[in-house]
Enzyme design. Structure first.
Site, short mmCIF file in Angstrom:
data_model
loop_
_atom_site.label_atom_id
_atom_site.label_comp_id
_atom_site.label_asym_id
_atom_site.label_seq_id
_atom_site.Cartn_x
_atom_site.Cartn_y
_atom_site.Cartn_z
N CYS A 181 56.11 46.32 39.65
CA CYS A 181 56.10 47.62 40.32
C CYS A 181 56.76 47.54 41.70
O CYS A 181 56.58 46.56 42.44
CB CYS A 181 54.65 48.10 40.47
SG CYS A 181 54.47 49.64 41.38
N GLU A 190 47.90 40.62 40.55
CA GLU A 190 48.76 41.08 41.63
C GLU A 190 48.52 40.30 42.91
O GLU A 190 49.47 39.90 43.61
CB GLU A 190 48.53 42.58 41.89
CG GLU A 190 49.41 43.11 43.00
CD GLU A 190 49.01 44.49 43.50
OE1 GLU A 190 49.11 44.73 44.72
OE2 GLU A 190 48.58 45.32 42.67
N CYS A 227 49.80 51.59 47.59
CA CYS A 227 50.89 52.32 46.96
C CYS A 227 50.61 53.82 46.99
O CYS A 227 49.45 54.25 47.04
CB CYS A 227 51.13 51.83 45.54
SG CYS A 227 50.08 52.54 44.27
N SER A 235 40.43 47.40 35.97
CA SER A 235 41.46 48.13 36.72
C SER A 235 40.95 48.42 38.13
O SER A 235 40.03 49.20 38.32
CB SER A 235 41.80 49.45 36.01
OG SER A 235 42.54 50.30 36.85
N ASN A 275 42.32 50.05 40.66
CA ASN A 275 42.47 51.42 41.17
C ASN A 275 41.44 52.35 40.52
O ASN A 275 40.96 53.28 41.15
CB ASN A 275 43.91 51.92 40.98
CG ASN A 275 44.27 52.20 39.54
OD1 ASN A 275 44.01 53.28 39.03
ND2 ASN A 275 44.86 51.23 38.87
#
Length: 471
Positions: free
Chosen positions: A217, A247, A353, A382, A384
């Site tokens: 990304c 990440e 982001c 996840s 987020n």
């Protein structure tokens, strides 16, 4: 491939920031610098792609890197294969949701009888996730007869990952933070996930000579640039994130491009407070490292490496917490060393982001309404999605479900994972059987519309309303 020793001699501040030059570091350096160009406005012809020795070779439409065996056959792709039209109908079939389309057309509101569902204005798949999934589909279309591997999960959504596995893509899952690429051959294809991979993993794949399809990304690449600049300038990267997250591991590795580059990972304000305790002399170095043994770079020395700090973050963390951590550590540096020292030796930037921020802002806006219950749809791993559930839980009874199937209309039971828990639980009578009810719903950036729509349908069905009748 050069193996980096785990124990390094302690570099001085003057030595820190020196680019670690190896037989292949120039290629890695060029790769990640060029990767960030994908979100700049430029023609493909205006950029040169790196060859295996780090020198420039004429760029192709896909900014491909020549194979290390010198054949000139492209092995690195980061802009897809021009097959979007061919796979678009398949993507739409797999991930489009009719009820979500209705919600968007009706100001994110659907009311049937006395049940109202309100969908947050920003939700679900972001651009980076859409791009990653699309490129995976394109790779399968481009190489129908090749073995295709995925370096971990493409995104943190079980439905999407299951679809890719059904397409014959083999997942190479990390163990103890590392991926075993020993079975990958030069004729194989490896997809790099939206989270990115560490510089070590990238170099291993480059040495193998396999085809790499890079879906990292752009927002993640922006954080990498920040961490790299910290290391270059002699700053330790204090990263707000989860040390075990793909990440965060990839981001932390960017510090290791430079001799003496260091990183230190904190997950919460409480953990950041422990760093402040050390900075201000209330906690010993030994006690700090005992707590963060798995969260710091090899041979980390708090006395040496926490003198100059730059804050960055995993892009999917709770935005307000990332900002608060930066402010907390900055104030601590000023108290310990003075304002002038802090100005010169502390840096912080908001690297959350935009998609993460937009989804969090949309939830905050939705929570201003009177809601009886909130449903958050997305993978339990996840970040987020977890951040969205955390925000919602502050204001209303919230249920984080991994999949629409977790809502059982017939029994009235919802299977969910409470905030902070590692185990699922089941709750009955979570939705009143009668009377006016308003349900809020949102989804993480890795949740496709079809799963959001299915969740909406199952909520209506729990109240005895057939979702097929909703037009």
């Amino acid at each position: 491939m050069e193996q980096t020793a785990q124990c390094r001699s302690a570099p001085s501040l003057a030595q820190r920031g020196t680019l670690r030059v190896t037989r292949s570091s120039s290629f890695i350096e060029a790769h990640y610098q060029i990767s960030t160009a994908r979100f700049k406005v430029m023609s493909d012809a205006s950029v040169k792609a790196p060859g295996p020795d780090g020198t420039s070779v004429p760029a192709t439409r896909n900014m491909q890197a020549s194979s290390p065996n010198g054949t000139g056959v492209p092995t690195y792709f980061r802009k897809g294969f021009g097959l979007k039209a061919e796979i678009q109908s398949e993507l739409a079939s797999d991930y489009t949701g009719h009820l979500v389309d209705l919600l968007k057309d009706r100001e994110h509101t659907l009311t049937v009888d006395d049940l109202t569902i309100r969908l947050a204005k920003e939700f679900g798949f972001c651009y980076g996730v859409e791009r990653a999934v699309e490129y995976a589909y394109q790779a399968r279309k481009k190489f129908p007869d090749r073995t295709i591997y995925l370096a971990g999960e493409i995104i943190h959504n079980p439905h999407v990952n299951s679809k890719l596995q059904a397409m014959g893509i083999t997942f190479l899952m990390p163990r103890d933070g590392r991926i075993d690429f020993s079975g990958v051959k030069a004729e194989d294809v490896v997809i790099l996930p939206a989270f990115g991979v560490t510089i070590t993993d990238f170099e291993i794949l480059r040495q193998i000579g396999c085809v790499m399809v890079d879906t990292t990304c752009g927002s993640v690449l922006n954080v990498w640039k920040r961490v790299e600049s910290y290391a270059r300038d002699g700053f330790t990267s204090l990263i707000h994130g989860k040390y075990y997250h793909e990440e965060t591991r990839a981001t932390a590795s960017q510090a290791e491009k430079y001799d003496g580059g260091q990183y230190f990972i904190v997950r919460t304000m409480e953990e950041a407070g422990l760093v402040c305790d050390f900075i201000e002399g209330r906690l010993s170095a030994a006690a700090l490292m005992e707590r963060f043994a798995h969260s710091a770079s090899p041979n980390f020395d708090p006395a040496r490496d926490l003198k100059r700090i730059g804050v960055a973050n995993q892009t999917t963390m709770l935005a307000r917490e990332s900002r608060a951590i930066g402010e907390l550590v900055g104030r601590s540096m000023a108290r310990a060393h003075g304002e002038e020292y802090a100005r010169e030796n502390f840096r912080t930037f908001d690297t959350i982001c935009s998609a993460t921020q937009e989804r969090q802002d949309a939830v905050v806006e939705l929570l201003r309404e009177r809601l009886d219950v909130m449903v958050v749809v997305g993978g339990y791993n996840s970040s987020n999605t977890i951040s969205l559930a955390a925000l919602c839980s502050e204001s209303v009874r919230t249920f984080h479900v991994e999949d629409a199937d977790d809502i059982d209309p017939f029994s009235g039971v919802i299977r969910h994972r409470p905030l902070g828990s590692k185990e699922e639980t089941e709750s009955s009578d979570w939705l009143p059987a009668s009377g006016p009810v308003k349900v809020g719903i949102t989804a993480g950036a890795s949740t496709p519309n079809n799963k959001i729509g299915e969740a909406v349908g199952r909520i209506f069905a729990t109240r005895g309303i057939d979702p097929k009748t909703i037009r």
